[in-house]
Scaffold this motif. Structure first.
Motif: not given
Length: 95
Positions: A59-65
């Motif tokens: 989820p952190a990756l998706a939020r960053a992207v």
């Protein structure tokens, strides 16, 4: 020499195996900000040393992207389903 640039783009990359890490490096080499996640920690050390950002979770990756692309370098359909749809998967970060 690359003739194009992805400068200013943020791209996620999940799965840093034999093919994934070199592919993520190529994206980084074009100027993209590459955010990575992998199931095992070993390849993340190499990715971070190469200038990529390591996300602590999917989820952190998706939020960053945000609305940018996320590339999946995964081995099977079952793994893709787990990474995308399981609890704490990529899907959890969608609004």
């Amino acid at each position: 020499r690359l003739s194009y640039s992805l400068a200013g783009q943020t791209i996620g990359f999940v799965g840093l195996g034999n093919m994934g890490l070199p592919m993520a490096r190529h994206l980084r080499d074009t100027g993209a900000h590459v955010v990575v996640w992998n199931r095992s920690p070993g390849p993340l050390v190499s990715a971070e040393a190469a200038g990529m950002t390591v996300a602590p979770s999917l989820p952190a990756l998706a939020r960053a992207v945000r609305d940018g692309p996320v590339c999946l370098g995964l081995t099977t359909t079952d793994v893709v389903e787990q990474i995308v749809f399981a609890r704490e998967g990529l899907h959890d970060s969608l609004d």
